[in-house]
Design a protein around this motif. Structure first.
Motif: not given
Length: 328
Positions: A316-328
């Motif tokens: 899992v890459h940080v960009h995957d998480l940012l793309r999901e919108g779980i963080v601002g």
């Protein structure tokens, strides 16, 4: 007719705003001393009801009633809004056996309320009044009274519902939170009712929902540097896992490659084990995605190796998480 608009300088505007906030804050503070057995009994009847909370009111109280309904529904208390005026023109059918009616009113004496209350009682529903005037018709007829008494509206003319609607809102929140606590309502329960947006995703989205299960960059400890670079580049995750059989032994990131080139100009014979980072950070596939992000933040990294019961399951890459919108 309206009076001509007054010219207010900045200080006058701020003074009036402070006065408004102070008046409403004082009204809210007074609610604490007004809490009594009626409030506790209202909580119990809502907790034990077999149906729903039917929340009703007229005018500005109706708007506050809608907000209370939204809060109840999102915290585990099923609720429906019923406008008091519409109720006496056909919407009374909203009320079903087992429902409890919560009626909001400052005066407790409006014509619609006086017509509605006897009908509610004829239907056999319990009636909770959130009311300012505890001597009013509504308060006298209600089974349970929640005091939302105000002495002064924030409106300079003491007319526009301001302090009174604020106290109604606060008492509605107090009921909702007491019910939430009594039900043992958990963050997981909250997530079921808030699946959309960043808040919901933080509560339910898991790492396995984010990663591509078909993308598992990996090399062996003796893989050549060319193979390492190809694995990193082809999977677009900025890293590759190093596996000895099924066992994770390391990770090679594009940063590791840059640091290698800074140390030496000769890369002949270099293999994955020479450049890999040992004891890479991992996370289980069933873990919450927000936990993966927090782990990356803590260690200042951008990738985590994902495991499923200890076996390598992807990255899992940080960009995957940012793309999901779980963080601002």
């Amino acid at each position: 007719m309206y009076s001509p608009p007054q010219s207010l300088d900045n200080e006058a505007i701020l003074a009036l705003a402070r006065q408004t906030i102070g008046t409403e804050a004082a009204a809210v503070q007074q609610l604490i001393s007004g809490l009594d057995a009626g409030f506790a009994e209202a909580v119990r009847v809502l907790l034990q009801m077999e149906g729903r909370a039917i929340v009703t009111g007229i005018g500005k109280s109706a708007i506050i009633a809608q907000k209370i309904v939204a809060t109840f529904n999102s915290t585990g208390t099923p609720a429906v809004f019923m406008h008091a005026a519409d109720a006496i023109h056909g919407d009374l059918g909203i009320i079903q056996p087992g429902d409890v009616v919560v009626c909001l009113s400052k005066s407790g004496t409006t014509p619609e309320i006086k017509v509605l209350v006897p009908l509610i009682k004829m239907m056999g529903s319990k009636l909770i009044a959130i009311v300012s005037n505890v001597e009013s018709y509504l308060a006298q007829q209600a089974d349970f009274v929640v005091r939302a008494t105000v002495e002064q509206e924030a409106c300079p003319n003491n007319l526009a519902p301001t302090s009174s609607t604020t106290t109604q809102l606060v008492m509605g929140d107090a009921l909702a939170i007491c019910l939430l606590k009594a039900r043992g309502f958990t963050p997981q329960d909250f997530a079921k009712y808030h699946p959309g947006g960043a808040l919901g995703k933080r509560l339910y989205l898991r790492v396995e929902d984010v990663i591509n299960p078909n993308v598992k960059p990996r090399v062996a400890p003796n893989s050549s540097l060319e193979e390492v670079i190809l694995s990193i580049s082809s999977n677009l995750l900025g890293a590759t896992a190093v596996l000895d059989g099924d066992r994770i032994v390391g990770i090679v990131t594009d940063g590791d490659l840059r640091r290698l080139l800074q140390r030496t100009h000769s890369i002949t014979g270099v293999v994955a084990s020479d450049v890999m980072g040992h004891s890479p950070k991992t996370i289980e596939a069933e873990a919450l995605a927000i936990d993966a992000f927090n782990l990356m933040e803590r260690y200042k990294i951008t990738q985590l190796l994902v495991t499923d019961q200890g076996r390598y399951a992807g990255m899992v890459h940080v960009h995957d998480l940012l793309r999901e919108g779980i963080v601002g």
